[in-house]
Scaffold this motif. Structure first.
Motif, PDB file in Angstrom:
ATOM      1  N   VAL A  65      40.389  17.157  38.604  1.00 39.41           N
ATOM      2  CA  VAL A  65      39.461  17.461  39.690  1.00 39.41           C
ATOM      3  C   VAL A  65      38.109  16.795  39.452  1.00 39.41           C
ATOM      4  O   VAL A  65      37.448  16.345  40.413  1.00 39.41           O
ATOM      5  CB  VAL A  65      39.314  18.992  39.881  1.00 39.41           C
ATOM      6  N   LEU A  66      37.691  16.690  38.181  1.00 39.42           N
ATOM      7  CA  LEU A  66      36.418  16.042  37.874  1.00 39.42           C
ATOM      8  C   LEU A  66      36.521  14.527  38.041  1.00 39.42           C
ATOM      9  O   LEU A  66      35.607  13.885  38.563  1.00 39.42           O
ATOM     10  CB  LEU A  66      35.976  16.390  36.457  1.00 39.42           C
ATOM     11  N   ALA A  67      37.642  13.962  37.597  1.00 40.69           N
ATOM     12  CA  ALA A  67      37.841  12.517  37.748  1.00 40.69           C
ATOM     13  C   ALA A  67      37.867  12.128  39.223  1.00 40.69           C
ATOM     14  O   ALA A  67      37.269  11.128  39.634  1.00 40.69           O
ATOM     15  CB  ALA A  67      39.135  12.089  37.058  1.00 40.69           C
ATOM     16  N   LYS A  68      38.557  12.925  40.032  1.00 42.08           N
ATOM     17  CA  LYS A  68      38.626  12.634  41.468  1.00 42.08           C
ATOM     18  C   LYS A  68      37.258  12.801  42.122  1.00 42.08           C
ATOM     19  O   LYS A  68      36.911  12.058  43.051  1.00 42.08           O
ATOM     20  CB  LYS A  68      39.647  13.545  42.135  1.00 42.08           C
ATOM     21  N   ALA A  69      36.475  13.748  41.648  1.00 43.70           N
ATOM     22  CA  ALA A  69      35.131  13.941  42.207  1.00 43.70           C
ATOM     23  C   ALA A  69      34.256  12.720  41.938  1.00 43.70           C
ATOM     24  O   ALA A  69      33.489  12.283  42.806  1.00 43.70           O
ATOM     25  CB  ALA A  69      34.492  15.199  41.617  1.00 43.70           C
ATOM     26  N   ILE A  70      34.368  12.144  40.730  1.00 40.45           N
ATOM     27  CA  ILE A  70      33.614  10.926  40.412  1.00 40.45           C
ATOM     28  C   ILE A  70      34.088   9.781  41.293  1.00 40.45           C
ATOM     29  O   ILE A  70      33.283   9.007  41.823  1.00 40.45           O
ATOM     30  CB  ILE A  70      33.766  10.578  38.917  1.00 40.45           C
ATOM     31  N   GLU A  71      35.407   9.668  41.475  1.00 38.89           N
ATOM     32  CA  GLU A  71      35.947   8.619  42.345  1.00 38.89           C
ATOM     33  C   GLU A  71      35.392   8.756  43.766  1.00 38.89           C
ATOM     34  O   GLU A  71      34.985   7.765  44.394  1.00 38.89           O
ATOM     35  CB  GLU A  71      37.473   8.690  42.383  1.00 38.89           C
ATOM     36  N   GLU A  72      35.348   9.976  44.279  1.00 36.72           N
ATOM     37  CA  GLU A  72      34.841  10.194  45.631  1.00 36.72           C
ATOM     38  C   GLU A  72      33.366   9.817  45.745  1.00 36.72           C
ATOM     39  O   GLU A  72      32.935   9.262  46.769  1.00 36.72           O
ATOM     40  CB  GLU A  72      35.056  11.660  46.030  1.00 36.72           C
ATOM     41  N   LEU A  73      32.593  10.095  44.699  1.00 33.14           N
ATOM     42  CA  LEU A  73      31.184   9.701  44.714  1.00 33.14           C
ATOM     43  C   LEU A  73      31.040   8.175  44.723  1.00 33.14           C
ATOM     44  O   LEU A  73      30.179   7.632  45.421  1.00 33.14           O
ATOM     45  CB  LEU A  73      30.460  10.287  43.499  1.00 33.14           C
ATOM     46  N   LEU A  74      31.895   7.491  43.972  1.00 31.89           N
ATOM     47  CA  LEU A  74      31.871   6.019  43.971  1.00 31.89           C
ATOM     48  C   LEU A  74      32.214   5.478  45.353  1.00 31.89           C
ATOM     49  O   LEU A  74      31.567   4.555  45.853  1.00 31.89           O
ATOM     50  CB  LEU A  74      32.849   5.470  42.938  1.00 31.89           C
ATOM     51  N   LEU A  75      33.246   6.034  45.982  1.00 32.91           N
ATOM     52  CA  LEU A  75      33.660   5.556  47.298  1.00 32.91           C
ATOM     53  C   LEU A  75      32.611   5.868  48.357  1.00 32.91           C
ATOM     54  O   LEU A  75      32.412   5.093  49.291  1.00 32.91           O
ATOM     55  CB  LEU A  75      35.005   6.183  47.679  1.00 32.91           C
ATOM     56  N   GLU A  76      31.936   6.987  48.188  1.00 34.30           N
ATOM     57  CA  GLU A  76      30.856   7.319  49.122  1.00 34.30           C
ATOM     58  C   GLU A  76      29.663   6.390  48.920  1.00 34.30           C
ATOM     59  O   GLU A  76      28.972   6.031  49.883  1.00 34.30           O
ATOM     60  CB  GLU A  76      30.428   8.777  48.929  1.00 34.30           C
ATOM     61  N   TYR A  77      29.438   5.981  47.685  1.00 36.31           N
ATOM     62  CA  TYR A  77      28.363   5.017  47.389  1.00 36.31           C
ATOM     63  C   TYR A  77      28.621   3.717  48.133  1.00 36.31           C
ATOM     64  O   TYR A  77      27.740   3.180  48.802  1.00 36.31           O
ATOM     65  CB  TYR A  77      28.299   4.795  45.881  1.00 36.31           C
ATOM     66  N   ASP A  78      29.846   3.171  47.983  1.00 39.95           N
ATOM     67  CA  ASP A  78      30.238   1.959  48.712  1.00 39.95           C
ATOM     68  C   ASP A  78      31.741   1.757  48.508  1.00 39.95           C
ATOM     69  O   ASP A  78      32.180   1.285  47.464  1.00 39.95           O
ATOM     70  CB  ASP A  78      29.479   0.734  48.205  1.00 39.95           C
ATOM     71  N   SER A  79      32.520   2.105  49.509  1.00 38.83           N
ATOM     72  CA  SER A  79      33.977   2.079  49.370  1.00 38.83           C
ATOM     73  C   SER A  79      34.534   0.671  49.203  1.00 38.83           C
ATOM     74  O   SER A  79      35.635   0.490  48.692  1.00 38.83           O
ATOM     75  CB  SER A  79      34.637   2.744  50.581  1.00 38.83           C
ATOM     76  N   SER A  80      33.770  -0.347  49.635  1.00 35.27           N
ATOM     77  CA  SER A  80      34.265  -1.721  49.533  1.00 35.27           C
ATOM     78  C   SER A  80      33.883  -2.397  48.217  1.00 35.27           C
ATOM     79  O   SER A  80      34.360  -3.489  47.917  1.00 35.27           O
ATOM     80  CB  SER A  80      33.719  -2.557  50.699  1.00 35.27           C
TER      81      SER A  80
END
Length: 237
Positions: free
Chosen positions: A13-28
């Motif tokens: 759940v923590l790893a996925k939360a970091i991933e979501e923050l990265l994608l929200e920063y810039d998904s491309s």
């Protein structure tokens, strides 16, 4: 060009939360791989690498510091961002050339400034240094090059893993490199990213995690070179 990111945290759940923050920063901007098992991740790293690592420090079987030590065997300059609940790891973390250190919980407020610095440091848009030698064409990322060593038209190109050679006059060489390179001597042009120490008339640069090289600074270049280096290092911090 996408930034290849590895996230290693044994709490999904923590790893996925970091991933979501990265994608929200810039998904491309990011290509993201997630690893939950540090031992499998270490095995995977024997044949693979990334531009940016985000590592938890506390694992039941292996510490994030040990993962970083494995990374540093083959990649001394890539940014490593540690995620932890405890500040007491900070001293050990910085011994493996840690780029940043974030105390949980991971939020936009503490992750995004670290990402801003990492993206600037990686200089993702930089071009390649292209050259030929003995009729063979080479293309190196500027991030790979520690320093150029000149002897008349002969140029030795030093990287953490190898040394290349080409023929090029100094003026042409300086016109080809990006602004992270500073001429410190008639015979030496150094990438400021690798500089570890500046003394009165020498520079110490990192070759890898265990070796350094001492590069002379000549009287002609010492003052402008020191100013350029300090300005560049300030920009990268």
């Amino acid at each position: 060009m996408a930034i290849k990111v590895a996230i290693c945290d044994d709490v999904p759940v923590l790893a996925k939360a970091i991933e979501e923050l990265l994608l929200e920063y810039d998904s491309s901007l990011f290509e993201i791989d997630i690893f939950y098992d540090p031992l499998r991740f270490i095995e995977f790293l024997k044949g693979n690498t990334y531009d940016l690592f985000i590592l938890d420090i506390e694992f039941p079987t292996r510490s994030g510091i040990e993962i970083a030590e494995t990374i540093r065997q083959n990649n001394y300059t890539c940014p490593i961002i540690f995620i932890t609940s405890f500040k007491e790891y900070m001293e050990k973390a910085f011994k493996v050339n840690t780029f940043d250190y974030i105390v949980k919980p991971v939020t936009k407020e503490n992750l995004y400034p670290a990402l801003n610095r990492a993206i600037k440091y990686l200089d993702i848009d930089d071009s390649k240094f292209m050259f030929t030698f003995n009729k063979v064409f080479y293309s190196l990322s500027f991030r790979e090059i520690i320093y150029f060593e000149k002897n008349k038209r002969r140029v030795l190109i030093h990287t953490p893993s190898d040394t290349y050679e080409t023929m090029l006059p100094t003026r042409a060489l300086l016109s080809k490199v990006n602004d992270n390179f500073v001429q410190v001597h008639t015979s030496f042009i150094v990438n400021v990213r690798y500089i570890k120490q500046i003394s009165h008339n020498t520079i110490v640069a990192n070759l890898n995690d265990k070796q350094t090289v001492e590069i002379p600074m000549s009287r002609k270049f010492i003052e402008p070179a020191r100013k350029q280096i300090l300005m560049k290092l300030r920009d990268l911090i």
